[in-house]
Design a protein around this motif. Structure first.
Motif, PDB file in Angstrom:
ATOM      1  N   VAL A  77     -14.830   2.370  -6.046  1.00  0.00           N
ATOM      2  CA  VAL A  77     -15.635   3.429  -6.658  1.00  0.00           C
ATOM      3  C   VAL A  77     -14.835   4.301  -7.628  1.00  0.00           C
ATOM      4  O   VAL A  77     -15.282   5.371  -8.017  1.00  0.00           O
ATOM      5  CB  VAL A  77     -16.301   4.314  -5.577  1.00  0.00           C
ATOM      6  N   GLY A  78     -13.655   3.851  -8.032  1.00  0.00           N
ATOM      7  CA  GLY A  78     -12.847   4.614  -8.982  1.00  0.00           C
ATOM      8  C   GLY A  78     -12.148   5.817  -8.381  1.00  0.00           C
ATOM      9  O   GLY A  78     -11.641   6.671  -9.116  1.00  0.00           O
ATOM     10  N   GLY A  79     -12.082   5.883  -7.055  1.00  0.00           N
ATOM     11  CA  GLY A  79     -11.514   7.054  -6.402  1.00  0.00           C
ATOM     12  C   GLY A  79     -10.033   7.259  -6.634  1.00  0.00           C
ATOM     13  O   GLY A  79      -9.541   8.381  -6.498  1.00  0.00           O
ATOM     14  N   ALA A  80      -9.305   6.196  -6.982  1.00  0.00           N
ATOM     15  CA  ALA A  80      -7.858   6.320  -7.216  1.00  0.00           C
ATOM     16  C   ALA A  80      -7.499   6.190  -8.688  1.00  0.00           C
ATOM     17  O   ALA A  80      -6.322   6.127  -9.032  1.00  0.00           O
ATOM     18  CB  ALA A  80      -7.105   5.261  -6.402  1.00  0.00           C
ATOM     19  N   ASN A  81      -8.507   6.151  -9.557  1.00  0.00           N
ATOM     20  CA  ASN A  81      -8.233   6.056 -10.992  1.00  0.00           C
ATOM     21  C   ASN A  81      -7.945   7.437 -11.582  1.00  0.00           C
ATOM     22  O   ASN A  81      -8.449   8.449 -11.083  1.00  0.00           O
ATOM     23  CB  ASN A  81      -9.421   5.425 -11.719  1.00  0.00           C
ATOM     24  N   LEU A  82      -7.154   7.459 -12.645  1.00  0.00           N
ATOM     25  CA  LEU A  82      -6.735   8.718 -13.254  1.00  0.00           C
ATOM     26  C   LEU A  82      -7.485   8.996 -14.553  1.00  0.00           C
ATOM     27  O   LEU A  82      -8.007   8.083 -15.197  1.00  0.00           O
ATOM     28  CB  LEU A  82      -5.236   8.699 -13.548  1.00  0.00           C
ATOM     29  N   ARG A  83      -7.476  10.282 -14.928  1.00  0.00           N
ATOM     30  CA  ARG A  83      -7.910  10.701 -16.248  1.00  0.00           C
ATOM     31  C   ARG A  83      -6.662  11.037 -17.077  1.00  0.00           C
ATOM     32  O   ARG A  83      -5.561  11.133 -16.546  1.00  0.00           O
ATOM     33  CB  ARG A  83      -8.834  11.913 -16.139  1.00  0.00           C
ATOM     34  N   ASP A  84      -6.848  11.231 -18.354  1.00  0.00           N
ATOM     35  CA  ASP A  84      -5.705  11.540 -19.219  1.00  0.00           C
ATOM     36  C   ASP A  84      -4.984  12.802 -18.731  1.00  0.00           C
ATOM     37  O   ASP A  84      -5.613  13.777 -18.320  1.00  0.00           O
ATOM     38  CB  ASP A  84      -6.182  11.762 -20.654  1.00  0.00           C
ATOM     39  N   GLY A  85      -3.656  12.753 -18.772  1.00  0.00           N
ATOM     40  CA  GLY A  85      -2.854  13.922 -18.439  1.00  0.00           C
ATOM     41  C   GLY A  85      -2.552  14.083 -16.966  1.00  0.00           C
ATOM     42  O   GLY A  85      -1.917  15.069 -16.576  1.00  0.00           O
ATOM     43  N   GLU A  86      -2.960  13.133 -16.128  1.00  0.00           N
ATOM     44  CA  GLU A  86      -2.730  13.263 -14.689  1.00  0.00           C
ATOM     45  C   GLU A  86      -1.507  12.462 -14.261  1.00  0.00           C
ATOM     46  O   GLU A  86      -1.058  11.548 -14.965  1.00  0.00           O
ATOM     47  CB  GLU A  86      -3.971  12.803 -13.923  1.00  0.00           C
ATOM     48  N   VAL A  87      -0.974  12.795 -13.088  1.00  0.00           N
ATOM     49  CA  VAL A  87       0.121  12.024 -12.497  1.00  0.00           C
ATOM     50  C   VAL A  87      -0.389  11.350 -11.235  1.00  0.00           C
ATOM     51  O   VAL A  87      -1.352  11.820 -10.609  1.00  0.00           O
ATOM     52  CB  VAL A  87       1.358  12.902 -12.183  1.00  0.00           C
ATOM     53  N   ALA A  88       0.234  10.252 -10.879  1.00  0.00           N
ATOM     54  CA  ALA A  88      -0.131   9.518  -9.672  1.00  0.00           C
ATOM     55  C   ALA A  88       0.896   9.776  -8.580  1.00  0.00           C
ATOM     56  O   ALA A  88       2.088   9.934  -8.861  1.00  0.00           O
ATOM     57  CB  ALA A  88      -0.223   8.026  -9.961  1.00  0.00           C
TER      58      ALA A  88
END
Length: 462
Positions: A77-88
């Protein structure tokens, strides 16, 4: 503080070994299995222990740096995907089994341990960890907790929530909360454990947990059952729960559309029975007395055949037979081979409503797209239904229209738009189909209290 300084500050505090920069990612996966878009992280934080997680979150919170926790990246469901400018924040290095306590029946683990490693370690200790998913080799225990994973044996053992006795987590502030308790009974105030389980990394980062282990089954009986109607399916479920001494460990129902499609498209599968029926059930029961267990299971199956509840059945005579039955049920892992652009749904209803809800959904989908392939199957014992739709020649942009059909039926039957995968970004537009405005407002209040700067997995759920 300037956000641009946060990476430098993280590297100063934790070292270049822990803070991985984009030019060092190589072929590393940074998005989940959902197929939804995800940005490349500004950096990946790979802590080795809870203390390093706390330092990382404290710095990110001070800089208002959004951070997304990642495990095995098997979510849908995209729960671990990032948006621009984020860190993992990846927990892959926190992968140790801390302790197995056979007397207490517990295993203490770090959140990055893969599910399959937990299963195998439990078996080696003479015990059993019952949670099981198709992604067992890749998914991590932390992700299983974050999404409150379900899987194949919820009917007997419950969701992931029921497998966790205690946990440790780090809040956005860097504070460490929770406790690694081993007690089943623990009514000491608000239950932070159950609040964090299923929160999809939006309230805190789970770092360690005490898992509940069960007696290792020494007897397994498995049958493939063909049934004439949905009413017969529910009759079999009720009878099995009442009549099998050891209970039901799996009750997987498949509509004929699913069965026909996977057998036609996947030549490695073999039909357990010669004739075609409207419904099929993979029935499993586990116990600890092999001789009596097998006899009781066969006698029960014979009664169901004699009563006409079951039209035909194949009993697994070996582990290979059982695996062949399960291969049919586990065929969704092979979907990319024949329906790469399919839309998949994980919804739940009361068991009484599942049959009618499935019928209504199938009818509306075919009315709108007459040539659509609609496959329905699920874990009926817990009301979890999987609906897979493929419209020949259509692009994934059509998925939004299919979403509207499936989730509108879900709302009509007062079901849940997410049975076991979470909300992520994929389902947040439909959260109100399952929850009232007051419920959602309460959720937002909890989020604001624990993560006032909104740095943890922003844009998910709400």
């Amino acid at each position: 503080m300037q956000q641009g300084d946060v990476i430098e500050r993280l590297r100063e505090a934790l070292g270049a070994e822990v803070i991985v920069l984009p030019e060092q990612f190589g072929t590393r996966q940074v998005v989940d299995w959902s197929g939804l878009p995800g940005a490349t992280p500004r950096a990946i934080i790979r802590p080795r222990n809870t203390g390093e997680v706390a330092i990382a979150l404290r710095i990110c919170n001070a800089f208002r740096q959004p951070i997304v926790t990642q495990g095995g990246l098997t979510g849908l469901v995209g729960g671990a995907n990032l948006r621009d400018g984020e860190v993992a924040l990846s927990l892959d290095r926190m992968n140790r089994i801390v302790e197995i306590d056979c007397t207490s029946g517990t295993m203490t683990v770090e959140a990055g341990v893969p599910l399959q490693v937990v299963q195998e370690a439990a078996l080696e200790a003479g015990l059993y960890f019952p949670l099981d998913l198709g992604a067992r080799g890749s998914c991590m225990i932390g992700g299983n907790m974050a999404t409150n994973a379900g899987g194949n044996r919820v009917i007997k053992y419950g969701m992931m929530r029921e497998q966790v006795l205690g946990l440790e987590a780090v809040l956005a502030s860097g504070e460490v909360v929770g406790a690694l308790h081993k007690m089943i009974k623990n009514n000491s105030g608000y239950d932070l454990r159950n609040l964090l389980i299923g929160s999809e990394g939006t309230l805190g980062v789970i770092t360690r947990a005490v898992l509940r282990l069960r007696p290792r089954p020494t007897a397994v009986a498995t049958a493939w059952c063909a049934l004439p109607s949905y009413e017969a399916v529910t009759m079999l479920l009720e009878a099995a729960q009442a009549g099998l001494t050891a209970g039901v460990s799996a009750f997987e129902v498949m509509w004929a559309g699913y069965y026909d499609a996977v057998l036609f498209n996947l030549p490695g599968l073999r039909a357990p029975l010669a004739e075609r029926y409207p419904f099929y059930v993979l029935l499993e029961s586990v116990g600890t007395d092999p001789a009596r267990h097998a006899q009781g299971f066969e006698e029960f199956l014979a009664r169901m055949l004699e009563a006409g509840v079951v039209g035909d059945a194949a009993l697994a005579a070996s582990e290979a037979d059982a695996l062949a039955f399960w291969a049919i049920r586990d065929a969704p892992g092979e979907y990319p081979k024949f329906i790469p652009n399919h839309a998949a749904y994980d919804v739940s209803f009361s068991i009484r409503d599942v049959g009618e809800a499935a019928k209504r959904c199938d009818m509306r989908l075919r009315d709108k797209w007459p040539d659509a392939l609609v496959m329905i199957y699920g874990h009926l014992g817990d009301g979890n239904l999987h609906i897979v739709v493929d419209v020949p020649g259509a692009r994934k942009t059509l998925h939004g229209e299919i979403d509207d059909v499936v989730y509108e039926v879900t709302r009509e039957f007062h079901g849940s738009v997410s049975a076991e995968h979470g909300i992520g970004t994929k389902k947040k537009a439909y959260l109100g189909f399952t929850n009232s405005d007051a419920n959602i407002a309460a959720m937002r209040a909890v989020k604001a209290a624990l993560d006032p700067n909104g740095i943890l997995n922003p844009g998910k759920i709400f």
